[in-house]
Write a protein that holds these residues in place. Structure first.
Motif, PDB file in Angstrom:
ATOM      1  N   ARG A  60      34.490  45.078  35.434  1.00  0.00           N
ATOM      2  CA  ARG A  60      35.313  45.209  36.637  1.00  0.00           C
ATOM      3  C   ARG A  60      34.674  44.543  37.856  1.00  0.00           C
ATOM      4  O   ARG A  60      35.360  44.200  38.823  1.00  0.00           O
ATOM      5  CB  ARG A  60      35.615  46.681  36.921  1.00  0.00           C
ATOM      6  N   ARG A  61      33.346  44.364  37.830  1.00  0.00           N
ATOM      7  CA  ARG A  61      32.689  43.720  38.969  1.00  0.00           C
ATOM      8  C   ARG A  61      33.040  42.240  39.087  1.00  0.00           C
ATOM      9  O   ARG A  61      32.812  41.619  40.125  1.00  0.00           O
ATOM     10  CB  ARG A  61      31.172  43.890  38.848  1.00  0.00           C
ATOM     11  N   LEU A  62      33.592  41.680  38.020  1.00  0.00           N
ATOM     12  CA  LEU A  62      33.980  40.268  38.053  1.00  0.00           C
ATOM     13  C   LEU A  62      35.425  40.073  38.480  1.00  0.00           C
ATOM     14  O   LEU A  62      35.910  38.947  38.529  1.00  0.00           O
ATOM     15  CB  LEU A  62      33.769  39.641  36.671  1.00  0.00           C
ATOM     16  N   THR A  63      36.127  41.180  38.786  1.00  0.00           N
ATOM     17  CA  THR A  63      37.552  41.086  39.102  1.00  0.00           C
ATOM     18  C   THR A  63      37.861  41.554  40.517  1.00  0.00           C
ATOM     19  O   THR A  63      39.013  41.828  40.834  1.00  0.00           O
ATOM     20  CB  THR A  63      38.373  41.917  38.099  1.00  0.00           C
ATOM     21  N   GLY A  64      36.838  41.676  41.363  1.00  0.00           N
ATOM     22  CA  GLY A  64      37.065  42.085  42.741  1.00  0.00           C
ATOM     23  C   GLY A  64      37.682  40.979  43.577  1.00  0.00           C
ATOM     24  O   GLY A  64      37.915  39.858  43.120  1.00  0.00           O
ATOM     25  N   ASP A  65      37.916  41.295  44.846  1.00  0.00           N
ATOM     26  CA  ASP A  65      38.583  40.346  45.734  1.00  0.00           C
ATOM     27  C   ASP A  65      37.780  39.066  45.929  1.00  0.00           C
ATOM     28  O   ASP A  65      38.349  37.996  46.150  1.00  0.00           O
ATOM     29  CB  ASP A  65      38.843  41.005  47.090  1.00  0.00           C
TER      30      ASP A  65
ATOM     31  N   ALA B 228      35.310  38.076  43.683  1.00  0.00           N
ATOM     32  CA  ALA B 228      34.593  37.802  42.434  1.00  0.00           C
ATOM     33  C   ALA B 228      35.247  36.641  41.690  1.00  0.00           C
ATOM     34  O   ALA B 228      35.844  35.751  42.289  1.00  0.00           O
ATOM     35  CB  ALA B 228      34.538  39.064  41.582  1.00  0.00           C
ATOM     36  N   TRP B 229      35.172  36.660  40.361  1.00  0.00           N
ATOM     37  CA  TRP B 229      35.554  35.497  39.568  1.00  0.00           C
ATOM     38  C   TRP B 229      37.032  35.432  39.218  1.00  0.00           C
ATOM     39  O   TRP B 229      37.624  34.370  39.239  1.00  0.00           O
ATOM     40  CB  TRP B 229      34.746  35.478  38.264  1.00  0.00           C
ATOM     41  N   TYR B 230      37.603  36.586  38.836  1.00  0.00           N
ATOM     42  CA  TYR B 230      38.922  36.557  38.198  1.00  0.00           C
ATOM     43  C   TYR B 230      39.954  37.376  38.963  1.00  0.00           C
ATOM     44  O   TYR B 230      39.660  38.430  39.538  1.00  0.00           O
ATOM     45  CB  TYR B 230      38.831  37.088  36.759  1.00  0.00           C
TER      46      TYR B 230
END
Length: 666
Positions: free
Chosen positions: A113-118, A120-122
């Motif tokens: 979930r840390r890669l899907t923040g505002d 982040a990556w995705y």
């Protein structure tokens, strides 16, 4: 006191060892959790301080906790030097996931979930007409009340929490050039009677829409048969069973009408057909007939199978056990029969060795005979360049699950995909030259061993051969000769069941076997002074035999789950930027997808199940009986997607054993 202190030391030291061993040192540094690292280090620090005061010589505590501290300090160093996942110079990749089944759910659970923040990556968006994940292996149990439907369903939004957005809609079309999806909300209500259409752009598309039931163009199936592919199908079939029972118990219903109403015909002798027939038998035997004793003689469960045994994809011992179990329970199996048509009051069969059609009267027909390509997958395939997609059942993907022809922009997993396994025979000449180190026109045992080990990653069908060569003292010539014979045998121990070929009577397979056997005989040499080895012609014969057994991965939840987890791990470990062009350096850093067959269960009724274990390279292992039934229930409970579902499924089975099934319509 001495033994108590030693026991305490073992427990405390073992805790430190477990923490150290389970620390994921291969996790990308930007995904490390400093809180868990600090907690693990603090645990070992307290243990070492306490040991220094009480028993300085206790190696049982000192060594594992000192090792754990070293591991945690290493993790802390990785975290301190980790690159930031926030990069304002690179916009977030818009990832759209089609579907909410096994592949999609596994992908979403694995994605951090840390890669899907505002920042982040995705930017993740899931599009599916169903706003829930359904545990499909237990749909037969949901039909009969062995488990409740709510126990095997998990909200898609719950899986997506903190990771992205969900849109309840179906995808109608895709434009790979513009990277735009055409979608529709297809559940109009009284307050909103109009269908709502919208467009959705994407950078990367993950197609996990699964497959649909295959009727094989059999007349009457769509109109009169019940399917068992989705939760709504299970609810419809459950309502139909209650309806038939209530109608049969009404005054004025004739015995003939009762027999017709209470005859349930299941088409398909695979795992789904066998399990629904077994579950229906359990429902009638344990809960319904004790309450409707006057209907007992009218109830019949029948299973239609095209072959001479059920569960034909399993080991023959398992099939025979299932046949015997059904015979003991009174489930009638109609062998060697094909359904010609489905009618309102039964099915019309074509039976082997019988002239003309045979009518089998039944009040309910359940269709469990296979799957076909999802229409959405067909549309994706139609948009790919010519020559890239030739499969009629699913989208061709490479070993990184990228749809061939999509230039790295579309991934497909689960029943929507078929892994593109390259035929080794097409490269026979190239491989022979590569392996023939001494250039004598023949391959020695050592040369073939080296070739197989070097090529097994590119050609997975050679992996089992490499395993056999590594562990066996047998000469290569003898071993390959025997392997070829096994490869075309239905009882092959070299390949898992899903890769096995048909029976030995297959004419082409027999020809290949004969050619390979002759090649193996010639490979031994004809004279004492003639160098032994495999000629290029012999080599081609062996590769042809291997390729004849090349099979696609099975259309099971196990495959879809592993593919979703693999894809989620790849998105975690490497930033997936919009394509094209595909990141070729990424392919060098990522291992290709490798399916690990974990075994296959099937429930056969009466609390008994069968389990086909993964092949161990020598013989096919299997378990049957009551103990296997307990293992099946334990495994199905443990494999639920959330902790709540694990609890609810286990609770349902206990409730049924203690109080019986709920037989109401509610």
């Amino acid at each position: 006191m001495g033994w108590r202190r030693q026991l305490a030391n073992v427990v405390v030291g073992g805790t430190g060892a477990l923490v150290a061993v389970n620390t994921q040192t291969q996790t990308p540094s930007y995904l490390l959790n400093p809180g868990s690292t600090a907690a693990a280090a603090g645990l070992s620090g307290l243990a070492l301080v306490a040991t220094a005061r009480k028993d300085r010589r206790s190696l049982l505590v000192t060594v594992p906790h000192a090792a754990n501290l070293a591991v945690q300090f290493y993790q802390a160093g990785r975290w301190a030097t980790a690159p930031s996942i926030i990069d304002p110079n690179k916009p977030r990749t818009r990832v759209v996931v089609l579907g909410s089944g096994w592949g999609a759910a596994s992908f979403l659970k694995t994605l951090d979930r840390r890669l899907t923040g505002d920042d982040a990556w995705y930017d993740i968006t899931v599009v599916s007409p169903n706003n829930f994940f359904q545990y499909t292996p237990l749909l037969p149990g949901a039909v009969t009340g062995s488990v409740e439907m709510r126990s095997i369903i998990e909200s898609t939004r719950h899986l997506l929490e903190g990771k992205g957005a969900y849109l309840q809609a179906e995808c109608l079309d895709v434009d790979p050039d513009k990277k735009v999806l055409q979608c529709r909300y297809n559940k109009p209500s009284r307050g909103n009677p109009q269908e709502h259409y919208f467009e959705l752009p994407y950078d990367l598309l993950v197609c996990a829409v699964g497959a649909v039931s295959n009727t094989f163009h059999t007349p009457g199936v769509e109109e009169h048969a019940f399917f068992l592919k989705e939760a709504r199908h299970a609810e419809q079939l459950r309502a139909r069973i209650n309806e038939c029972l209530e109608l049969a118990s009404l005054p004025g219903t004739t015995p003939e009408q009762r027999t017709e109403l209470l005859t349930f015909c299941v088409v398909g002798g695979g795992p789904t057909g066998v399990e629904i027939a077994a579950e229906m038998h359990d429902l009638f035997d344990e809960d319904l007939l004790p309450r409707f004793p006057h209907l007992r003689e009218h109830v019949h469960v029948k299973l239609i199978e095209t072959r001479d045994h059920i569960l034909s994809a399993f080991d023959r011992h398992i099939s025979e056990f299932a046949d015997q179990q059904f015979a003991r329970q009174g489930i009638e199996v109609v062998y060697n029969s094909r359904v010609k048509a489905v009618e309102r009051d039964g099915v019309v069969l074509t039976v082997k060795d019988k002239e003309g059609p045979v009518k089998l009267t039944a009040g309910t027909t359940v269709w469990c005979t296979g799957i076909k390509m999802n229409p959405m997958v067909a549309k994706i395939i139609s948009k790919m360049p010519a020559g890239q997609q030739a499969n009629s059942k699913a989208a061709h993907v490479d070993h990184y699950l990228t749809v061939k022809g999509s230039e790295g922009a579309i991934y497909a997993i689960g029943d929507a995909a078929t892994l593109d396994q390259e035929h080794v025979l097409d490269h026979a000449e190239e491989l022979f030259k590569q392996a023939d180190v001494d250039k004598n026109g023949k391959l020695s045992p050592q040369e073939v061993r080296g070739l197989i080990r070097d090529a097994k990653d590119k050609y997975p069908q050679l992996a089992e051969h490499a395993l056999q060569l590594d562990i066996g003292p047998m000469s290569l010539m003898d071993e390959l000769g025997e392997t070829v014979e096994h490869l075309v045998d239905d009882t092959s121990s070299y390949l898992p069941t899903w890769m096995q070929s048909g029976k030995k009577s297959d004419q082409k397979a027999a020809q290949v076997t004969a050619a390979a056997a002759a090649a193996a005989e010639g490979a031994r040499g004809t004279g004492k002074n003639e160098p032994q080895g495999i000629t290029q012609e012999d080599f081609r014969a062996r590769l042809e035999a291997i390729d004849k057994n090349l099979r696609a991965l099975p259309a099971t939840a196990q495959v879809a789950s592993q593919q979703g987890k693999y894809l989620g791990g790849m998105f975690n470990a490497h930033r997936m930027l919009p394509a094209p062009p595909p990141d070729l350096t990424l392919r060098e850093a990522v291992e290709p997808f490798d399916y690990h067959h974990l075994g296959t269960f099937a429930y056969v009724g009466g609390d008994q199940a069968v389990l086909e274990l993964p092949t161990n390279g020598e013989e096919q292992g299997y378990l049957t009986g009551m103990l296997c039934g307990l293992l099946w229930k334990s495994a199905e409970s443990f494999m639920q997607i959330s902790l709540v579902n694990k609890y609810m499924v286990a609770r349902d089975w206990m409730k049924v054993k203690m109080f019986g099934r709920d037989i109401s319509d509610a």
